[in-house]
Scaffold this active site. Structure first.
Site, mmCIF file in Angstrom:
data_model
loop_
_atom_site.group_PDB
_atom_site.id
_atom_site.type_symbol
_atom_site.label_atom_id
_atom_site.label_comp_id
_atom_site.label_asym_id
_atom_site.label_seq_id
_atom_site.Cartn_x
_atom_site.Cartn_y
_atom_site.Cartn_z
ATOM 1 N N HIS A 19 0.838 -1.206 0.000
ATOM 2 C CA HIS A 19 0.000 0.000 0.000
ATOM 3 C C HIS A 19 0.877 1.262 0.000
ATOM 4 O O HIS A 19 0.638 2.191 -0.754
ATOM 5 C CB HIS A 19 -0.867 0.052 1.263
ATOM 6 C CG HIS A 19 -1.947 -0.981 1.356
ATOM 7 N ND1 HIS A 19 -2.104 -1.789 2.456
ATOM 8 C CD2 HIS A 19 -2.939 -1.333 0.499
ATOM 9 C CE1 HIS A 19 -3.155 -2.590 2.276
ATOM 10 N NE2 HIS A 19 -3.667 -2.345 1.095
ATOM 11 N N LYS A 43 -17.725 -5.732 6.554
ATOM 12 C CA LYS A 43 -16.470 -6.484 6.366
ATOM 13 C C LYS A 43 -15.914 -6.912 7.702
ATOM 14 O O LYS A 43 -15.961 -6.151 8.662
ATOM 15 C CB LYS A 43 -15.451 -5.613 5.626
ATOM 16 C CG LYS A 43 -15.373 -5.956 4.166
ATOM 17 C CD LYS A 43 -14.030 -5.545 3.606
ATOM 18 C CE LYS A 43 -13.806 -6.128 2.227
ATOM 19 N NZ LYS A 43 -12.545 -5.680 1.667
ATOM 20 N N ARG A 92 -1.919 -6.424 -8.574
ATOM 21 C CA ARG A 92 -0.834 -7.396 -8.447
ATOM 22 C C ARG A 92 -1.000 -8.431 -9.561
ATOM 23 O O ARG A 92 -0.948 -8.093 -10.725
ATOM 24 C CB ARG A 92 -0.901 -8.053 -7.064
ATOM 25 C CG ARG A 92 -0.497 -7.138 -5.959
ATOM 26 C CD ARG A 92 -1.101 -7.543 -4.652
ATOM 27 N NE ARG A 92 -2.550 -7.367 -4.689
ATOM 28 C CZ ARG A 92 -3.335 -7.372 -3.622
ATOM 29 N NH1 ARG A 92 -2.838 -7.562 -2.441
ATOM 30 N NH2 ARG A 92 -4.627 -7.182 -3.747
ATOM 31 N N SER A 130 -3.057 -8.060 2.564
ATOM 32 C CA SER A 130 -3.299 -7.936 4.008
ATOM 33 C C SER A 130 -3.775 -9.256 4.596
ATOM 34 O O SER A 130 -3.374 -9.641 5.692
ATOM 35 C CB SER A 130 -4.334 -6.846 4.278
ATOM 36 O OG SER A 130 -3.858 -5.605 3.825
#
Ligand code: ADP
Length: 161
Positions: A19, A43, A92, A130
């Site tokens: 990040h 979430k 990614r 993460s």
């Protein structure tokens, strides 16, 4: 909408070097970069919104044109309120792309004036996410050089309770 102002939205649960790499690079391209912390109650996050806000704010202190803002609504509503013309997303592996493309398309339909730009990850962080760092930490381990030291300490504390 102002194309000199960009936003980088995310959950940042927790913020990683991946990040930060995007934040540093994006901040060089725009006059202002909002780091928009999604405070989404649906979430299942490990860190509270307050903890994530504190970590991000400290980590971004050196980036002079960056500002961290917590946000509960839609990304495009943030863009409208803060006159932000650009949404930055980091990508990614190819697997990211399908998901990111869907979100980008939805955002474009909701708000055609806003542009979504993908920034490729630094290859060092190609596999970093993460959820992966949390899983590794849960078992008492750590992959070197993937987290800022402050985040690494807080993560250890979470699982030592
Ligand atoms: P979200 O729940 O919005 O996906 P994340 O915190 O997982 O929130 O990700 C926020 C943004 O950071 C996304 O654009 C994501 O692709 C990007 N990102 C996450 N990890 C990396 C990494 N290792 N390299 C580059 N970008 C990354």
């Amino acid at each position: 909408m102002n194309n000199r102002i960009a936003m980088f939205p995310g959950s940042f649960d927790p913020p990683t070097n991946g990040h930060l790499d995007i934040i540093e690079r994006a901040s060089l391209l725009y006059e202002k970069l909002y780091i928009v912390l999604a405070v989404n109650s649906s979430k299942n996050n490990l860190f509270t919104p307050e903890e994530r806000l504190k970590m991000l704010s400290e980590l971004c202190m050196e980036v002079k044109n960056a500002e961290v803002v917590p946000w509960t609504g839609l990304t495009v509503d943030f863009a409208r309120k803060y006159d932000t013309g650009i949404i930055i997303r980091g990508v990614r592996a190819l697997t990211d792309f399908a998901y990111e493309f869907e979100i980008a398309e939805t955002n474009k339909q909701l708000c055609p004036e806003v542009e979504v730009l993908f920034m490729p990850t630094n290859p060092k962080y190609f596999l970093l996410r993460s959820s992966m760092v949390k899983e590794v930490a849960m078992y008492g381990s750590e992959i070197k050089d993937m987290l800022p030291p402050m985040v690494s300490e807080l993560l250890k504390k979470k699982f030592s309770k």
